[in-house]
Structures are given as C-alpha cells and as structure tokens.
Design a protein around this motif. Structure first.
Motif, PDB file in Angstrom:
ATOM      1  N   SER A 105       0.852  -1.187   0.000  1.00 19.38           N
ATOM      2  CA  SER A 105       0.000   0.000   0.000  1.00 19.38           C
ATOM      3  C   SER A 105       0.890   1.240   0.000  1.00 19.38           C
ATOM      4  N   TRP A 106       0.249   2.403  -0.143  1.00 18.85           N
ATOM      5  CA  TRP A 106       0.995   3.652  -0.321  1.00 18.85           C
ATOM      6  C   TRP A 106       0.288   4.759   0.440  1.00 18.85           C
ATOM      7  N   ALA A 107       1.032   5.805   0.798  1.00 18.58           N
ATOM      8  CA  ALA A 107       0.423   6.959   1.458  1.00 18.58           C
ATOM      9  C   ALA A 107       1.284   8.196   1.228  1.00 18.58           C
ATOM     10  N   ARG A 108       0.642   9.343   1.382  1.00 16.22           N
ATOM     11  CA  ARG A 108       1.339  10.632   1.295  1.00 16.22           C
ATOM     12  C   ARG A 108       1.134  11.386   2.606  1.00 16.22           C
ATOM     13  N   LEU A 109       2.221  11.992   3.086  1.00 17.53           N
ATOM     14  CA  LEU A 109       2.175  12.825   4.278  1.00 17.53           C
ATOM     15  C   LEU A 109       2.657  14.225   3.920  1.00 17.53           C
ATOM     16  N   ASP A 110       1.866  15.236   4.291  1.00 14.41           N
ATOM     17  CA  ASP A 110       2.289  16.628   4.169  1.00 14.41           C
ATOM     18  C   ASP A 110       2.497  17.181   5.573  1.00 14.41           C
TER      19      ASP A 110
END
Length: 263
Positions: A105-110
C-alpha cells in the motif's frame, strides 16, 4: 562405544526428505507473517461483497477495468491545519481496490512548517519505507529494548520503520515538507499511542497507576484524544502555525494551542 551402536547425534540425524520438510515449514511460517501471496494475476477487491473473509473477495474479472489499477487521490497537498499539521492521505485497499492480494500500500504525508507532526504510532501488520520528497524531517522509532533510533532526513533520503514498532515524523524545517511512504501490506493497520493509551474505555485507575497521573489529568487527556479522534485524521482545531501543548491542558473538552513551535 561399540561399533554396532550409533551415537545420540546419529539417532537425531534427519533423513534428507525430512530435512527438506523442516526447512520448507520454516520458510512457510515466515511467509505467513505477511499478506498471503496472490493465486491469480490480480484480485481487484469487491468492496461491496457481503462475504466476510481475511481481506476482500475478488471482483468479477469481467467487470474489472484499467481504472481499478490506478489511484489519483494523492495529487494535492493535504490540509496543513489538520492532523497536528501532518495530514495523511492513503492508498490502501479500502480506497484502491486494485492492490488487493498484492501485499503493498501507499500513502502521502504533508507537514506544516516548523512542527508539523505525524504523532507516535505503530502499524500492526506492516513494515514502512518512507521517502522524504521535500523538506527536513526528524524521524525515529523505538525498539523493544526502549532504544530510540533517530535521524534527520533531507530531500531524497529514505528511512525504514520496522513492523510493529512505535515511530514518528516531525518537520524541523522552515518550509512545508512532503513524504511518500510504502507499506508491505494492503491493510497495514495503525494505532496512535495517545489515542490508544487514553482510550475512553480504559479505566482511569490503570492509567493513573501506570503513568503516575492525577485523576483530573487522566480525564483531560481522555477528552483531548477523544476529540482528536472525532475530527478527520486526528484533527486538532488549532490555526495553522499553532501547536498543541498537552502539558498545559486548561480544561475538559479543550484542544489547547500554543503559538510556540515545539522546536
């Protein structure tokens, strides 16, 4: 020892077929610790199926389209005024059905400048690889001997957080930061330390004794973490550039803000 007798080691020596089975069983048990391997080319998750299994049943291949294998939800920056200044956007099986049975799975953090924090947490079912796309991030994890392993990532750096260990990321730069991360499970799970520990259903006596806290402080912390859980992705209603200060909680049901950065 006479010639006709065999030693204890000889008696315990495994025949080649048995030795092979022992080795195979060892590696099989290791593989079972991760998501199961797919048994076909793909198994796009049928999220509407009433069948309850470990994972998701496959969508009818005749109804699968190319769009099932593409996710476009991570193009834009998250809301930096939410989630302690570190909004998380995920591409997990529940919103990206094409990864079902693929074990990833994948994710983005800002991260908001000077203090955007992805709070201490752990993933029960996955190891995490994090890529610092922009900015400076103080990252770390604590192992089972309570040793902290920490470093500051610059743009282009990568770090790993072992499965099941508490870890965190904090923006120590003056500009927004971006991180992209991958996990080796389609459903890695996540538990935040604060929200899990000060769960409203955990009796106060346990928390008072475990942490040496007064009853009023326990109630305040429970209220704080319950409120952050009711907001999207752990939002704390503090303006951009302000940061929560757990040590200065003024009353029940409040989400305290401080104009000073944690750094």
């Amino acid at each position: 020892m006479g010639r006709g007798r065999s030693s204890t080691c000889d008696n315990l020596r495994l025949s080649p077929p048995i030795a092979v089975l022992v080795i195979l069983s060892f590696f099989t048990s290791m593989a079972a610790a991760s998501d199961p391997d797919p048994l076909q080319d793909f198994c796009v998750a049928d999220l509407s199926s009433p069948i309850f299994i470990n994972g998701f049943p496959c969508k009818d291949p005749a109804k699968v389209t190319s769009n099932d294998f593409t996710f476009r939800g991570l193009r834009k920056q998250g809301n930096l005024s939410s989630s302690f200044g570190a909004p998380l956007q995920t591409a997990f099986v529940t919103n990206f059905p094409g990864i079902n049975t693929q074990g990833i799975s994948w994710a983005r953090l800002d991260f908001a400048p000077k203090g955007g924090l992805n709070v201490p947490h752990w993933h029960q079912r996955a190891t995490e690889i994090l890529f610092c796309q922009e900015g400076q991030l103080l990252v770390g994890f604590v192992d089972t001997e309570n040793k902290l392993w920490s470093s500051v990532l610059q743009k282009g750096d990568i770090t790993v957080f072992p499965r099941g260990l508490m870890h965190f990321q904090l923006n120590v730069g003056k500009t927004p930061a971006i991180a992209q991360l991958s996990l080796n499970s389609q459903a890695p799970g996540r538990s935040d330390i604060g929200a899990s520990t000060f769960n409203k259903d955990v009796i106060n006596q346990i928390l008072e004794k475990a942490f040496g806290l007064d009853p009023d402080i326990v109630n305040q912390l429970k209220s704080f973490f319950q409120m952050t859980q009711m907001q999207p992705l752990g939002t704390c209603p503090c303006p951009v550039g302000e940061f929560t200060d757990i040590q200065n909680i003024e009353g029940l049901g409040t989400c305290p803000c401080s104009t000073d950065s944690p750094m």
